[in-house]
Design an enzyme around this catalytic site. Structure first.
Site, short mmCIF file in Angstrom:
data_model
loop_
_atom_site.label_atom_id
_atom_site.label_comp_id
_atom_site.label_asym_id
_atom_site.label_seq_id
_atom_site.Cartn_x
_atom_site.Cartn_y
_atom_site.Cartn_z
CG MET A 223 7.24 -10.00 -5.25
SD MET A 223 7.98 -11.58 -5.12
CE MET A 223 9.18 -11.63 -6.65
CD GLU B 156 -4.00 -16.85 -6.27
OE1 GLU B 156 -5.10 -16.34 -5.98
OE2 GLU B 156 -3.27 -16.42 -7.29
CD GLU C 222 -7.21 -13.33 -11.16
OE1 GLU C 222 -7.88 -12.26 -11.16
OE2 GLU C 222 -6.88 -13.85 -9.88
O1 G3I Z 1 -0.47 -3.97 4.23
C1 G3I Z 1 -0.99 -2.90 3.66
C2 G3I Z 1 -1.34 -1.77 4.71
O2 G3I Z 1 0.06 -1.56 5.48
C3 G3I Z 1 -2.02 -0.66 4.23
O3 G3I Z 1 -2.14 0.08 5.41
C4 G3I Z 1 -3.12 -1.29 3.70
C5 G3I Z 1 -4.11 -0.03 3.06
O4 G3I Z 1 -3.54 0.42 1.93
O5 G3I Z 1 -2.84 -1.83 2.41
C6 G3I Z 1 -2.11 -3.22 2.87
O6 G3I Z 1 -1.98 -3.89 1.79
C7 G3I Z 1 -3.02 -4.56 1.24
C8 G3I Z 1 -2.56 -5.88 1.12
O7 G3I Z 1 -3.66 -6.85 0.40
C9 G3I Z 1 -2.53 -6.67 2.56
O8 G3I Z 1 -3.54 -6.68 3.15
C10 G3I Z 1 -3.19 -4.17 -0.42
O9 G3I Z 1 -3.73 -2.74 -0.14
C11 G3I Z 1 -4.01 -5.06 -0.75
O10 G3I Z 1 -4.10 -4.56 -2.16
C12 G3I Z 1 -3.85 -6.37 -0.78
O11 G3I Z 1 -4.81 -7.22 -1.58
C13 G3I Z 1 -4.28 -8.48 -2.07
C14 G3I Z 1 -4.90 -8.48 -3.54
O12 G3I Z 1 -4.75 -9.88 -4.16
C15 G3I Z 1 -4.65 -7.32 -4.20
O13 G3I Z 1 -3.25 -7.60 -4.53
C16 G3I Z 1 -4.63 -9.69 -1.16
O14 G3I Z 1 -3.98 -9.56 -0.07
C17 G3I Z 1 -4.54 -11.01 -1.84
O15 G3I Z 1 -5.03 -11.86 -1.29
C18 G3I Z 1 -4.98 -11.10 -3.59
O16 G3I Z 1 -4.64 -11.98 -3.84
C19 G3I Z 1 -5.13 -12.40 -5.32
C20 G3I Z 1 -4.27 -13.27 -6.21
O17 G3I Z 1 -3.22 -12.12 -6.13
C21 G3I Z 1 -4.83 -13.37 -7.61
N1 G3I Z 1 -5.94 -14.34 -7.41
C22 G3I Z 1 -7.06 -13.88 -6.67
C23 G3I Z 1 -6.21 -13.26 -5.22
C24 G3I Z 1 -7.34 -12.62 -4.10
O18 G3I Z 1 -8.12 -11.64 -4.75
#
Ligand code: G3I
Length: 623
Positions: free
Chosen positions: A346, A536, A429
């Site tokens: 989202m 989180e 953040e």
């Molecule tokens: O699921 C897709 C996959 O299908 C695709 O092949 C791959 C390569 O593009 O991407 C995958 O999605 C990734 C997703 O994590 C699931 O692993 C996204 O690229 C990646 O950007 C995403 O990272 C998330 C990150 O925020 C950025 O949005 C992390 O899961 C999530 O834990 C992290 O959460 C943040 C909070 O929003 C804010 N506080 C810090 C926290 C940790 O950084």
């Protein structure tokens, strides 16, 4: 003049009945026997329901397999020429430990051919018998195998012994697409398998390699959907559709694969394979386990009281991804949690990938799932310096046009989910970790000025006055400089009534920060009368990379830290309570592993979906 047939004379009220019996080998598989007098003269339909969801089924002698522990209602409907009768039973499935090896009786599907040993491979194993996968002494495919579990111990296969001891083969199966539809394992056992026709049915027209192999498509689980199709006999069945729209399950009168459940790493199919030369011989089941994942069922001995049941004064949240809302994930989410946060789907880079073009596919899936399961949904996050789509970073318009675009974006998203999303992290953040804890020099600050935060909260407030607006940040439970800067930011928003709560992310460790430090932050938020969201929560067990597996001692320390955090939160005034959200379901799914690059076990469930001591710590914190 009426002639009375025997049938008329014996006709009474139609009474449906059936028995449902399982075996010690597989308590999840129930053999259903339709004991309705004269059943063979009637049409029989079976339905299976759990948690209110019903899966329509078909007639005939049945076996029902239930993937997860729980209670299931089985209903038999018998239809005669002029009467309909039903009978229902509730069966209960206990925790099952499947002791099978990844390779035992396994048919390696994807990349089956030697030519292409790349990528993930899916390993098939069989449970409660696999139609058409058991050799007989003559090596010829025999559909008469009654209980293929006996096949596991078949000496010539060298597979597991009846006691489930470990397998001795590391078989690689190779499909041969030939007139016999046979394949051979490395032990030269010849098996017949109907799977090869699936390749043709999939219409993938994959290249056939010189050795006669086909490369099975690597299923892209992120694109899998569980849908329903009407088969040639008019009945509806759940079908697995691959992203290219091809169907893995195909009903063609000779065999039929249906999906019982599917998750990122485990899929259960069942096969109604009709013996070409004889009567239908009922269900057979297959569990696909992605290689490297061990599906050992819930062997935990920890108390399994659902968290949402124990937390009576605030909601318990989970960070989710749209491709983890089924199977074991769904079972745990619906049992344990009543609040959802999208871990990343989202955020602006996902929902607004190009100017003027929104993509709410994943966000809608998560919101719809939360609404369908009566969960609160926390929106995360509208504005974050780390989830900016490139077109926004490179926005070519004026600052005024940039601001107008942001207002339109916030308004569009907040209003789309009005009435469904209860709260939003409007800005995430914004405070620097050092340099005097000023505002990060994000594109938003650059283009909208230092008061961009005030503007964004105003846009959100205007979009939906009923949604709760949060500011979310990390390390404020121990970095007093960042805490002070955050509180100043919050005070500024409070002056304009533009904020309702603070999200303290709580990415902490088993030994840090201290209860005193956490309490200090909590007091700062509570004293302002704002809602507090531990937004989180994950608790690193290996911050110093000094263990290579989660030791009992470290698991207990982690348990105690979780207990401490929950105790602190549970003690705040009710008016300040909102939720504790855990940032991920299973240890192997945590963002921390990629982020820090070392093994980590920070969550409440292990990779086999088993409850950990950390889960017990959460419960203890509520006592
Ligand atoms: O699921 C897709 C996959 O299908 C695709 O092949 C791959 C390569 O593009 O991407 C995958 O999605 C990734 C997703 O994590 C699931 O692993 C996204 O690229 C990646 O950007 C995403 O990272 C998330 C990150 O925020 C950025 O949005 C992390 O899961 C999530 O834990 C992290 O959460 C943040 C909070 O929003 C804010 N506080 C810090 C926290 C940790 O950084």
């Amino acid at each position: 003049m009426f002639s009375c047939s025997d049938d008329d004379v014996s006709k009474g009220a139609l009474v449906a009945s059936f028995t449902a019996t399982s075996t010690p080998e597989n308590p999840n598989l129930f053999f259903l026997d339709n004991t309705t007098p004269g059943a063979e003269n009637y049409t029989s339909h079976w339905q299976f329901a759990a948690n209110g969801t019903t899966l329509p089924d078909t007639d005939g002698l049945e076996e029902a397999f239930f993937a997860s522990e729980g209670s299931y209602v089985i209903t038999l409907t018998v239809v005669s020429a002029d009467q309909t009768a039903t009978a229902s039973q509730t069966v209960t499935v206990g925790a099952t430990v499947y002791s099978f090896c990844n390779d035992a009786n396994a048919v390696l599907l994807a990349n089956t051919c030697a030519n292409s040993a790349t990528g993930k491979t899916w390993v098939w194993s069989t449970i409660a018998g696999a139609y058409g996968v058991g050799p007989t002494s003559s090596g010829i495919y025999d559909s008469a195998d009654t209980m293929d579990l006996s096949w596991y111990s078949h000496p010539e296969n060298g597979f597991t012994e009846p006691d489930g001891s470990s397998c001795v083969y590391d078989d690689k199966y190779v499909f041969k697409q030939d007139e016999n539809l046979t394949y051979q394992n490395l032990n030269n056992n010849t098996y017949q398998w109907g799977w090869a026709w699936a390749n043709l049915e999939l219409g993938l027209n994959l290249p056939q390699f010189a050795d006669g192999c086909y490369e099975s498509p690597e299923p892209d689980t992120s694109g899998w959907i569980l849908t329903y199709k009407t088969s040639t006999n008019g009945n509806q069945y759940p079908w697995l559709m691959l992203t290219n729209g091809a169907t893995i399950a195909y009903y063609e009168g000779t065999s039929e694969y249906q999906i019982v459940s599917i998750t990122e790493d485990v899929m259960i199919l069942r096969n109604i394979a009709k013996d070409p030369n004889g009567p239908q011989n009922g269900w057979r089941y297959y569990r696909l386990v992605r290689e490297g994942y061990a599906d050992v069922g819930n062997t935990s001995t920890e108390p399994d009281t659902p968290l949402k049941s124990a937390a009576t004064t605030f909601s318990v949240g989970m960070a989710v991804q749209s491709n983890r809302l089924t199977g074991n994930h769904n079972d745990i989410l619906t049992r344990e949690f009543n609040n959802l946060t999208a871990e990343y789907e989202m955020k602006m880079n996902i929902t607004y990938p190009s100017q003027g073009n929104y993509d709410f596919t994943a966000a809608d899936a998560i919101v719809n799932y939360g609404v369908a399961n009566n969960m609160d949904i926390h929106g995360h996050a509208l504005i974050w310096y780390q989830s900016v789509p490139s077109w926004v970073t490179n926005f070519s318009g004026t600052d005024a046009e940039f601001e107008s675009m942001i207002e339109d974006y916030i308004t569009t998203v907040v209003q789309r989910y009005s009435g469904q999303v209860r709260s939003w992290d409007v800005v995430n953040e914004a405070v620097e970790d050092s340099n005097g804890y000023g505002l990060r020099n994000s594109i938003f600050k650059q283009r909208m000025g230092d008061n961009y935060i005030q503007k964004c909260y105003q846009f959100a407030r205007n979009a939906d006055p009923n949604v709760l607006l949060f500011y979310n940040d990390y390390n404020i439970s121990f970095d007093t400089g960042k805490l002070a800067a955050t509180m100043a930011l919050v005070d500024n928003l409070m002056a304009s009534n533009l904020i309702d709560g603070v999200g303290a992310q709580m990415h902490i460790s088993y030994n840090f920060p201290s209860a005193t430090q956490i309490q200090n932050m909590v007091d700062q938020v509570v004293s302002r009368g704002l809602k507090l969201h531990f937004s989180e929560l994950d608790v690193r067990a290996n911050p110093n990379n000094d263990i290579t597996s989660l030791t009992e001692a470290r698991a207990i320390q982690q348990q105690n830290k979780v207990k401490e955090v929950v105790q602190i939160y549970n003690a705040i005034p009710q008016a300040n309570k909102f939720a504790i959200t855990v940032w991920g379901l299973r240890d192997n799914e945590t963002w921390l592993i990629d982020f820090w690059g070392n093994p980590e076990w920070p969550l409440l469930y292990d990779s086999g979906f088993n409850i950990k001591k950390a889960h017990t710590g959460f419960l203890e914190g509520l006592d």
